[in-house]
Design an enzyme around this catalytic site. Sequence first.
Site, PDB file in Angstrom:
ATOM      1  N   CYS A   1       5.715   2.780  -1.282  1.00 24.29           N
ATOM      2  CA  CYS A   1       4.426   2.096  -1.112  1.00 24.29           C
ATOM      3  C   CYS A   1       3.844   2.463   0.255  1.00 24.29           C
ATOM      4  O   CYS A   1       4.489   2.262   1.288  1.00 24.29           O
ATOM      5  CB  CYS A   1       4.640   0.582  -1.228  1.00 24.29           C
ATOM      6  SG  CYS A   1       3.196  -0.400  -0.782  1.00 24.29           S
ATOM      7  N   ASP A   2       2.646   3.014   0.257  1.00 31.95           N
ATOM      8  CA  ASP A   2       2.012   3.428   1.511  1.00 31.95           C
ATOM      9  C   ASP A   2       1.830   2.261   2.471  1.00 31.95           C
ATOM     10  O   ASP A   2       2.030   2.404   3.673  1.00 31.95           O
ATOM     11  CB  ASP A   2       0.648   4.075   1.245  1.00 31.95           C
ATOM     12  CG  ASP A   2       0.773   5.446   0.601  1.00 31.95           C
ATOM     13  OD1 ASP A   2       1.851   6.067   0.734  1.00 31.95           O
ATOM     14  OD2 ASP A   2      -0.195   5.896  -0.044  1.00 31.95           O
TER      15      ASP A   2
END
Length: 104
Positions: A9-10
């Site tokens: 997840c960025d």
Amino acid sequence: MQIYGLKNCDTCRKALKALAGAELIDVREAGLPEGLLARAEAEFGGAILNTRSTTWRGMSEAERAGAPLDLIAAHPALMKRPLIEADGKLYLGWGKDTQAALGL
């Protein structure tokens, strides 16, 4: 300080980079500690559920009607990320309010 989220997840990666010494715990692999999700739901209510995720959009209306904790237990990607635990306090998401509360 623990960051609960997904390793790919960025937003979780941004939080990890900004919070020196924090540990990222991938909820798909490790799950969540007993009672943490219930604490988060008590504090944040329905906001704990990420209704913008592709997992949510792929679910039927009947599936979406389930209890948030049950949905997250079945589909960890439905948890809004990151969930940060620092000094016994919980923070949800990586908005400016969370960053300010953490002194960034």
